[in-house]
Design a protein around this motif. Structure first.
Motif, PDB file in Angstrom:
ATOM      1  N   VAL A 126     137.424 -15.721  47.045  1.00 25.59           N
ATOM      2  CA  VAL A 126     137.369 -15.740  45.575  1.00 25.59           C
ATOM      3  C   VAL A 126     137.865 -14.402  45.022  1.00 25.59           C
ATOM      4  CG1 VAL A 126     135.411 -17.346  45.563  1.00 25.59           C
ATOM      5  CG2 VAL A 126     134.988 -14.865  45.573  1.00 25.59           C
ATOM      6  N   TYR A 127     138.106 -14.386  43.718  1.00 29.26           N
ATOM      7  CA  TYR A 127     138.433 -13.116  43.064  1.00 29.26           C
ATOM      8  C   TYR A 127     137.195 -12.207  43.097  1.00 29.26           C
ATOM      9  CZ  TYR A 127     142.708 -15.117  41.002  1.00 29.26           C
ATOM     10  OH  TYR A 127     143.932 -15.684  40.812  1.00 29.26           O
ATOM     11  N   PRO A 128     137.328 -10.964  43.560  1.00 29.77           N
ATOM     12  CA  PRO A 128     136.174 -10.036  43.579  1.00 29.77           C
ATOM     13  C   PRO A 128     135.953  -9.427  42.198  1.00 29.77           C
ATOM     14  CG  PRO A 128     138.100  -8.958  44.505  1.00 29.77           C
ATOM     15  CD  PRO A 128     138.531 -10.367  44.183  1.00 29.77           C
ATOM     16  N   THR A 129     135.472 -10.231  41.256  1.00 27.10           N
ATOM     17  CA  THR A 129     135.349  -9.770  39.866  1.00 27.10           C
ATOM     18  C   THR A 129     134.405  -8.580  39.673  1.00 27.10           C
ATOM     19  OG1 THR A 129     133.803 -11.617  39.550  1.00 27.10           O
ATOM     20  CG2 THR A 129     136.062 -11.930  38.784  1.00 27.10           C
ATOM     21  N   PRO A 130     133.316  -8.439  40.461  1.00 26.70           N
ATOM     22  CA  PRO A 130     132.505  -7.220  40.277  1.00 26.70           C
ATOM     23  C   PRO A 130     133.304  -5.954  40.554  1.00 26.70           C
ATOM     24  CG  PRO A 130     131.281  -8.846  41.534  1.00 26.70           C
ATOM     25  CD  PRO A 130     132.686  -9.350  41.438  1.00 26.70           C
ATOM     26  N   LEU A 131     134.205  -6.027  41.540  1.00 27.84           N
ATOM     27  CA  LEU A 131     135.051  -4.878  41.865  1.00 27.84           C
ATOM     28  C   LEU A 131     135.995  -4.573  40.711  1.00 27.84           C
ATOM     29  CD1 LEU A 131     136.064  -2.785  43.909  1.00 27.84           C
ATOM     30  CD2 LEU A 131     137.588  -4.538  44.840  1.00 27.84           C
TER      31      LEU A 131
END
Length: 381
Positions: free
Chosen positions: A292-297
């Protein structure tokens, strides 16, 4: 991923400290974010005091009194909880195998709880005994806004957590209805904007109660809150708490970008989501089947940059209220667009927005309106 600090120390330093299983990685970084944010807020409030934007208040205190019964009981109760649960975890077999379940259970060590309660009570008695006077005195002291940062942070943490839980359960009503108790006591399941709204309301009430000039204080909070959010997202990324993005199985198209920044499976995530990791034994042995997209990063990087922007302009913007207005706009834009690639519950209304998209759009509108309002009308501070 490091669900708790035990796994971080084991992987990074090759040492195993069982007690660190009690320290959840997400909670650790959230606690650090509050501590560091308190320091940043203190610096800003002190700077604004130097600009003459705040006045002090006076309070009457009594010094030299012995420890009261309520103080001894309160300290004893805190000591009992600490001894019963935290120290008790080291004395009960398998308690550290699943620290969260142990902490939320009624299990503990009664003996260590009672002994620690006694120690905490004695320490409070001795602390007051050292400064006890033959005749207690009343004194009047001056208190500036920066002297109240400790109280402000406690209010922000308490009401922020409460608001985050409430808004998460409103957003995921079906899950809450299926298991109300589990949803309320679970460590996961927090909504940032719920925390922001409830903590903001509590802080505004606190400022009015203690006669703190509201608009300059909100300006001081602008870079502080952006920093707190960015730092807190480190915990989300490291623990794998479910705040990740939508599926992104497409191979990395950018040779300069590390693969984990394009898509990630969050191995050993704290939620245990996904499929088993081959060869892994024990808890936290799952990873997402589809990266998945690492959105927290993405958010921690973007928000640290935005914190730098707000920190840079805090000395250059002279109109009270405008810096906070800019914060609202930047925060709203950042969150609105990250929602496009983030896993979230969508409302069944036209355009299918998420809760965060609706609130972030409102923040942008409020920020733009506020920026021009404060420019034309000097606020009463």
């Amino acid at each position: 991923m490091y669900p708790n600090l035990y796994y971080a120390f084991k992987d990074l330093f090759g040492i195993e400290i069982n007690g660190l299983k009690l320290v959840n990685s997400f909670g650790f970084f959230v606690a650090l974010s509050f501590i560091l944010s308190a320091w940043i807020l203190t610096l800003e409030l002190r700077r604004k005091q130097g600009l003459g934007l705040f006045v002090h208040t006076e309070e009457k205190i009594k010094i030299g009194e012995p420890a009261s019964l309520s103080e001894l009981i309160t300290n004893g109760l805190l000591g009992f909880i600490f001894g019963y649960k935290i120290i008790g975890a080291f004395t009960i077999k398998n308690a550290l195998d699943d620290p969260q379940s142990f902490i939320l259970s009624g299990e503990g060590n009664l003996l260590t709880g009672m002994l620690t309660a006694l120690v905490f009570g004695i320490l409070k008695w001795w602390e007051k005994k050292k400064v006890q006077l033959e005749k207690p005195e009343e004194r009047i002291i001056r208190i500036w806004p920066q002297d109240r940062v400790g109280d402000i942070v406690i209010y922000a943490a308490l009401f922020g957590f409460l608001g985050a839980k409430i808004f998460h359960n409103l957003e995921n009503w079906n899950e809450f209805a299926a298991d109300p108790i589990g949803s309320l006591i679970a460590f996961s399941g927090l909504t940032f904007y719920g925390g922001l709204i409830c903590a903001g309301a509590a802080i505004i009430w606190y400022a009015k109660k203690h006669k703190i000039s509201l608009i300059p204080m909100l300006d001081a909070f602008a870079p502080t809150m952006m920093f707190a959010y960015a730092f807190g997202r480190i915990g989300c990324q490291i623990s794998g708490d479910g705040d990740w993005g939508i599926a992104n199985p497409t191979p990395n198209p950018y040779s300069w970008l590390p693969d984990f920044m394009w898509s990630y499976t969050y191995p050993h995530n704290v939620l245990g989501e996904g499929v088993p990791i081959p060869g892994c034994t024990g808890p936290f042995c799952n990873q997402l089947a589809i990266p998945v997209y690492p959105t927290p990063l993405y958010e921690l990087i973007i928000c640290f940059v935005l914190f730098g922007v707000l920190w840079f302009f805090r000395n250059k913007i002279k109109v009270p209220g405008q810096l906070f207005s800019i914060y609202l706009v930047l925060n709203g834009i950042e969150r609105f667009f990250i929602e496009k690639i983030r896993v979230n519950t969508e409302y069944d209304i036209p355009f299918n927005p998420t809760q965060a998209e609706l609130i972030s759009a409102g923040l942008v509108i409020a920020g733009i309106t506020g920026f021009y309002y404060f420019k034309k009308v000097k606020p009463s501070i």
